[in-house]
Enzyme design. Structure first.
Site, PDB file in Angstrom:
ATOM      1  N   LYS A 162       6.934   5.023   7.167  1.00  0.00           N
ATOM      2  CA  LYS A 162       6.881   3.759   7.626  1.00  0.00           C
ATOM      3  C   LYS A 162       6.632   3.913   9.171  1.00  0.00           C
ATOM      4  O   LYS A 162       7.500   4.245  10.000  1.00  0.00           O
ATOM      5  CB  LYS A 162       8.166   2.985   7.361  1.00  0.00           C
ATOM      6  CG  LYS A 162       8.217   2.857   5.580  1.00  0.00           C
ATOM      7  CD  LYS A 162       7.127   1.845   5.239  1.00  0.00           C
ATOM      8  CE  LYS A 162       7.311   1.430   3.770  1.00  0.00           C
ATOM      9  NZ  LYS A 162       6.527   0.356   3.460  1.00  0.00           N
ATOM     10  N   ASP A 189       2.469   3.561   6.853  1.00  0.00           N
ATOM     11  CA  ASP A 189       2.404   2.061   6.696  1.00  0.00           C
ATOM     12  C   ASP A 189       2.978   1.254   7.320  1.00  0.00           C
ATOM     13  O   ASP A 189       4.099   1.480   7.577  1.00  0.00           O
ATOM     14  CB  ASP A 189       3.106   1.888   5.186  1.00  0.00           C
ATOM     15  CG  ASP A 189       3.106   0.408   4.569  1.00  0.00           C
ATOM     16  OD1 ASP A 189       2.340  -0.435   5.146  1.00  0.00           O
ATOM     17  OD2 ASP A 189       3.735   0.307   3.421  1.00  0.00           O
ATOM     18  N   GLU A 217      -1.783   2.075   6.106  1.00  0.00           N
ATOM     19  CA  GLU A 217      -1.869   1.006   5.415  1.00  0.00           C
ATOM     20  C   GLU A 217      -1.343  -0.249   5.966  1.00  0.00           C
ATOM     21  O   GLU A 217      -0.441  -0.165   6.958  1.00  0.00           O
ATOM     22  CB  GLU A 217      -0.891   1.497   4.342  1.00  0.00           C
ATOM     23  CG  GLU A 217      -0.595   0.560   3.229  1.00  0.00           C
ATOM     24  CD  GLU A 217       0.318   0.856   2.219  1.00  0.00           C
ATOM     25  OE1 GLU A 217       0.808   0.121   1.399  1.00  0.00           O
ATOM     26  OE2 GLU A 217       0.768   1.953   2.235  1.00  0.00           O
ATOM     27  N   ASP A 242      -3.072  -3.870   1.921  1.00  0.00           N
ATOM     28  CA  ASP A 242      -1.910  -3.941   0.900  1.00  0.00           C
ATOM     29  C   ASP A 242      -1.622  -5.332   0.867  1.00  0.00           C
ATOM     30  O   ASP A 242      -2.002  -6.022  -0.053  1.00  0.00           O
ATOM     31  CB  ASP A 242      -0.668  -2.946   1.357  1.00  0.00           C
ATOM     32  CG  ASP A 242       0.376  -3.218   0.581  1.00  0.00           C
ATOM     33  OD1 ASP A 242       0.216  -3.589  -0.478  1.00  0.00           O
ATOM     34  OD2 ASP A 242       1.643  -2.850   0.886  1.00  0.00           O
ATOM     35  N   LYS A 266      -0.508  -3.292  -6.324  1.00  0.00           N
ATOM     36  CA  LYS A 266       0.724  -3.334  -6.659  1.00  0.00           C
ATOM     37  C   LYS A 266       1.099  -4.206  -7.867  1.00  0.00           C
ATOM     38  O   LYS A 266       0.788  -5.304  -7.622  1.00  0.00           O
ATOM     39  CB  LYS A 266       1.486  -3.650  -5.305  1.00  0.00           C
ATOM     40  CG  LYS A 266       2.248  -2.640  -4.663  1.00  0.00           C
ATOM     41  CD  LYS A 266       2.973  -3.252  -3.701  1.00  0.00           C
ATOM     42  CE  LYS A 266       3.361  -2.225  -2.512  1.00  0.00           C
ATOM     43  NZ  LYS A 266       3.883  -2.866  -1.188  1.00  0.00           N
TER      44      LYS A 266
END
Length: 348
Positions: A162, A189, A217, A242, A266
């Site tokens: 992250k 991400d 991402e 995303d 997702k």
């Protein structure tokens, strides 16, 4: 087939094993929603949603109330009509993605349990083990490196780090992880945390440190699809969309604007049936596919794993949400999800 005779909606909490920080905030508990659908033949299906207001736009209280409203639309309906019913509930409350995911999953699960097939069969395949990466949250470099070593020792050879905070701090975190686990495949991400310029500076910083990334991402805000396309033009690392993709129409826009190399589909954003549509769009446009998750228990995670096994189209699998919980509804761990049927195979 038989009709739906009962739909129940319950809030339930999953404390996390450790605090989980991303650029959008820190979570210590997954405040989730469980939906149960029962048919007159006695089949019982389960679905879960994990609302996160900065991403899904819902609080848990709102998701519970929405799911209870949707329950009325299913009462007395034949579960065999699941595709039409999903269309109706999604038209009724567009945007209530966590509640919709929970209700849709419970309906599909009840149908599959009634006809005694695995959920993966609805998407064209058999249940098969699905291997996930592990996510390293926003931590100081030395703590991130320690988490990465622990993950590697547990068998995870794909890690997602992250980022999306201060660029220099993010670069140092990624370099520290790369030094700690040099054999691991790494992706990052940013959860919309950077500008275009900051993304380029980050990519240069990790490259200067000799770190190769699988992808970056959602580096820029979801609304800035043009900015996402500029990042893709200027950065050598593959770029994944995303939060910019909730619906098949969003996926079409990403394709038309050449804004990403990878689409993260997702279920917590789109639901199982729409994820199959998004996957078809991405595959048709020769984009890679990733599947991600929220902080779901095995109810939600195994649902996603069944879609992965059924479609057989995903290059990147990020289904570690239940691995971050202090206690799951199933007693299993490690990078491999062993899935089974009927339905998604999980009875909480």
């Amino acid at each position: 087939m038989s009709d739906v005779v009962s739909v129940t909606v319950e809030p339930f909490d999953h404390p996390l094993e450790e605090p989980f920080e991303i650029s959008l905030g820190t979570r210590r508990t997954a405040a989730n929603v469980l939906v149960t659908v029962e048919t007159e033949a006695g089949a019982v299906g389960y679905g879960e949603g994990s609302p996160l207001p900065p991403i899904t736009g819902e609080t848990r209280a709102a998701a519970v109330e929405t799911a209870r409203t949707l329950a009325d639309l299913l009462d007395g309906e034949d579960v065999a009509d699941y595709r039409d019913l999903v269309g109706e509930i999604r038209a009724a409350v567009p945007g209530a993605v966590s509640a919709l995911f929970a209700v849709e999953t419970a309906l599909l699960d009840a149908y599959c349990r009634e006809v005694d097939i695995p959920l993966s069969a609805l998407f064209g395949g058999r249940p098969a083990p699905v291997t996930t990466d592990m996510t390293i949250p926003i931590l100081a470099p030395e703590r991130a490196a320690d988490r990465a070593r622990r993950a590697a020792d547990a068998g995870y050879d794909h890690l997602k780090i992250k980022t999306g905070t201060d660029v220099d701090d993010d670069v140092e975190r990624v370099r520290a992880v790369a030094r700690a686990v040099p054999e691991a495949s790494l992706k990052v991400d940013a959860n919309q945390g950077w500008t275009v310029t900051e993304t380029c500076r980050f990519a240069d910083g990790v490259a200067d440190g000799g770190v190769a990334l699988e992808l970056i991402e959602q580096p820029v805000p979801a609304s800035d699809v043009a900015g996402l396309a500029r990042v893709r033009e200027r950065v050598d690392v593959p770029i994944a969309a995303d939060e910019a993709v909730f619906t098949p129409a969003d996926a079409v826009r990403i394709v038309r604007e050449e804004a990403a190399d990878v689409v993260n589909a997702k279920l917590g954003k789109s639901g199982p049936l729409a994820v199959a549509d998004i996957a078809a769009i991405a595959t048709g446009a020769d984009l890679d596919l990733m599947i991600g998750c929220m902080l779901e228990s095995a109810v939600g995670i195994h649902t996603s794993a069944h879609v992965v096994a059924g479609l057989g189209a995903f290059t990147y699998v990020d289904l570690d949400g239940n691995r971050l919980l202090a206690e799951d509804v199933l007693d299993d761990d490690g990078p491999e999800h062993e899935i089974s049927g009927p339905g998604h195979g999980v009875t909480p």
